[in-house]
Design a protein around this motif. Structure first.
Motif, PDB file in Angstrom:
ATOM      1  N   ARG A  61      30.402  44.420  60.351  1.00 43.38           N
ATOM      2  CA  ARG A  61      30.180  45.439  61.380  1.00 43.38           C
ATOM      3  C   ARG A  61      28.681  45.624  61.563  1.00 43.38           C
ATOM      4  O   ARG A  61      27.943  45.906  60.600  1.00 43.38           O
ATOM      5  CB  ARG A  61      30.831  46.754  60.973  1.00 43.38           C
ATOM      6  CG  ARG A  61      30.801  47.801  62.073  1.00 43.38           C
ATOM      7  CD  ARG A  61      31.523  49.050  61.640  1.00 43.38           C
ATOM      8  NE  ARG A  61      30.839  49.698  60.533  1.00 43.38           N
ATOM      9  CZ  ARG A  61      31.219  50.856  59.995  1.00 43.38           C
ATOM     10  NH1 ARG A  61      32.305  51.465  60.459  1.00 43.38           N
ATOM     11  NH2 ARG A  61      30.547  51.384  58.999  1.00 43.38           N
ATOM     12  N   THR A  93      25.435  47.235  64.150  1.00 46.02           N
ATOM     13  CA  THR A  93      25.117  48.356  65.030  1.00 46.02           C
ATOM     14  C   THR A  93      23.902  48.007  65.883  1.00 46.02           C
ATOM     15  O   THR A  93      23.054  47.189  65.502  1.00 46.02           O
ATOM     16  CB  THR A  93      24.811  49.626  64.222  1.00 46.02           C
ATOM     17  OG1 THR A  93      23.724  49.367  63.333  1.00 46.02           O
ATOM     18  CG2 THR A  93      26.028  50.073  63.434  1.00 46.02           C
ATOM     19  N   LEU A 121      28.391  50.516  67.847  1.00 48.92           N
ATOM     20  CA  LEU A 121      29.040  49.709  66.815  1.00 48.92           C
ATOM     21  C   LEU A 121      29.735  48.507  67.454  1.00 48.92           C
ATOM     22  O   LEU A 121      30.329  48.602  68.531  1.00 48.92           O
ATOM     23  CB  LEU A 121      30.062  50.541  66.042  1.00 48.92           C
ATOM     24  CG  LEU A 121      29.522  51.777  65.301  1.00 48.92           C
ATOM     25  CD1 LEU A 121      30.659  52.520  64.621  1.00 48.92           C
ATOM     26  CD2 LEU A 121      28.472  51.372  64.285  1.00 48.92           C
ATOM     27  N   SER A 122      29.672  47.373  66.757  1.00 55.39           N
ATOM     28  CA  SER A 122      30.372  46.168  67.165  1.00 55.39           C
ATOM     29  C   SER A 122      30.621  45.313  65.934  1.00 55.39           C
ATOM     30  O   SER A 122      30.159  45.638  64.833  1.00 55.39           O
ATOM     31  CB  SER A 122      29.575  45.387  68.219  1.00 55.39           C
ATOM     32  OG  SER A 122      28.303  45.015  67.692  1.00 55.39           O
ATOM     33  N   PHE A 123      31.364  44.205  66.113  1.00 59.61           N
ATOM     34  CA  PHE A 123      31.714  43.320  65.009  1.00 59.61           C
ATOM     35  C   PHE A 123      31.166  41.921  65.279  1.00 59.61           C
ATOM     36  O   PHE A 123      31.229  41.427  66.415  1.00 59.61           O
ATOM     37  CB  PHE A 123      33.240  43.258  64.833  1.00 59.61           C
ATOM     38  CG  PHE A 123      33.854  44.555  64.405  1.00 59.61           C
ATOM     39  CD1 PHE A 123      33.955  44.877  63.061  1.00 59.61           C
ATOM     40  CD2 PHE A 123      34.323  45.459  65.345  1.00 59.61           C
ATOM     41  CE1 PHE A 123      34.523  46.075  62.659  1.00 59.61           C
ATOM     42  CE2 PHE A 123      34.893  46.657  64.961  1.00 59.61           C
ATOM     43  CZ  PHE A 123      34.984  46.955  63.608  1.00 59.61           C
TER      44      PHE A 123
END
Length: 311
Positions: free
Chosen positions: A164, A166, A175-177
Motif C-alpha cells: 500500500r 500513498t 492511498l493506492s496499491f
C-alpha cells in the motif's frame, strides 16, 4: 248559383297560377296521378335506374343463377388437389402414438443434448457438469469485490509483492496499491511488471499486462540451466547467477527464485548481493539473463565451429 260560379272561377284561377295540367281539371281526378308540371328553366329529372321485374323475368334470373352455381361446382371438382404418388421403396413413418415407450436414460440424454449437462452431478452423455457453472459464475467475489478473469495465453502469473502506497495531495494523502507480478511460460520466456491502482485486483491486472509487454527470452541449455555465469544489477540491487549440474534445482531466494522458476530454469544458483528491494532484484535478474549468450551465437560471431569453443 251565383256563389257556386264565383267559387269555381276562383279555383280555376288558382290552379292556372300553379301551372297544373288541364287534366287536373277533369271531373274525376285521381290523387296518385297528380304530377307537377316541369318548370321551363329546370333540368329534366333523371331516368329511372331500376324497374320492377315481372314474375316470369324473376323466374328466368333464378334459373340462370342456379345454372351458374352448378358450373362453379364442376370447376371446383376439376381443380381438386391430386397428391403425387410416393417413390419406390417409401416406407411411411410410424405414428407417434404407436412408438415404443422411451426409457428414463433416453429421456435424460435427450434433455441433456438440448439443455446441456444437469446440475445434479450426473451426466448421461459424459459432459462436464461444471461447465455451465463456469460460464454462469458471477464476477463478484468476497465482500462484493470484483474478481479478475485470467487470460489463457499460456503464461503463468505469480504475484511477488503487493504494497500500500500513498501520495500526498493538497487535501491529504491518497492511498493506492502497488503490485509486482512475474509472468512466464516455463519455456524460456519471462517478464516482470508493476502496476498501481486503488484496488488490489486492478493493480494486479495492470501489473500483469505490463509484464506481458516486457517479455524476454532466457538462454538455456538442454539441461535447463544457464550456458555460463553472469551478474546483473538494477539500481542498488545486484544479482549473481551461476549454472548448476542436473538435479541441483533452483537455489535462490526472493524474487530471483520466482523469475527463474517461471522462466523454466530447473538447475541454477542465484544470490542477491545488494538491496533487498523485490522489484529491483527481479529486474536485475532479467538484466543478468540478457547478458548470457548461447554457444552457437558465439561460434557464429567468431566464424568457427561450435566444437572449437571447448579446445
Amino acid at each position: 248559383m251565383a256563389i257556386a260560379a264565383a267559387t269555381a272561377t276562383a279555383a280555376a284561377a288558382a290552379l292556372s297560377s300553379l301551372s297544373l295540367r288541364p287534366s287536373l281539371l277533369s271531373s274525376n281526378p285521381k290523387p296518385s296521378s297528380l304530377i307537377l308540371l316541369r318548370h321551363p328553366h329546370r333540368p329534366p329529372p333523371p331516368p329511372l335506374l331500376c324497374s320492377k321485374l315481372t314474375p316470369s323475368a324473376a323466374d328466368n334470373a333464378t334459373d340462370a343463377a342456379v345454372a351458374d352455381a352448378g358450373d362453379d361446382d364442376d370447376d371446383d371438382d376439376d381443380d381438386a388437389f391430386d397428391p403425387p404418388s410416393p417413390p419406390e421403396g417409401y416406407v411411411p413413418p410410424t405414428p407417434f402414438d404407436e412408438l415404443p415407450p422411451e426409457t428414463e436414460e433416453e429421456i435424460a440424454a435427450a434433455y441433456e443434448e438440448i439443455y446441456g449437462p444437469a446440475f445434479s452431478g450426473v451426466s448421461v452423455l459424459g459432459n462436464d457438469v461444471f461447465a455451465m457453472d463456469a460460464k454462469l459464475k458471477k464476477a463478484g467475489g468476497l465482500l462484493g469485490r470484483r474478481k479478475r478473469e485470467k487470460l489463457n495465453d499460456g503464461f503463468e502469473e505469480r504475484v511477488v509483492q503487493v504494497r500500500r502506497v500513498t501520495k500526498v495531495v493538497k487535501g491529504g494523502k491518497k492511498l493506492s496499491f502497488r503490485a509486482i507480478v512475474v509472468v512466464g511460460d516455463k519455456k524460456g520466456h519471462v517478464g516482470v511488471g508493476v502496476g498501481k491502482a486503488k484496488e488490489v485486483v486492478d493493480a494486479i491486472a495492470k501489473s500483469a499486462a505490463n509484464a506481458r509487454r516486457n517479455i524476454v527470452t532466457v538462454p538455456m541449455t538442454k539441461y535447463s540451466t544457464f550456458p555460463h555465469r553472469a551478474d546483473g544489477d538494477y539500481g542498488a540491487a545486484k544479482v549473481m547467477l551461476r549454472p548448476a549440474s542436473p538435479g541441483t534445482g533452483v537455489i535462490a531466494g526472493g524474487s530471483v527464485r520466482i523469475v527463474l522458476e517461471l522462466a523454466g530454469v530447473d538447475n541454477a544458483l542465484g544470490k542477491q548481493l545488494g538491496s533487498k528491494n523485490a522489484l529491483n532484484n527481479a529486474r536485475a535478474t532479467v538484466v543478468a539473463t540478457q547478458k548470457m549468450r548461447q554457444f552457437r551465437e558465439v561460434a557464429l560471431e567468431r566464424g568457427i565451429p561450435m566444437e572449437e569453443l571447448w579446445k
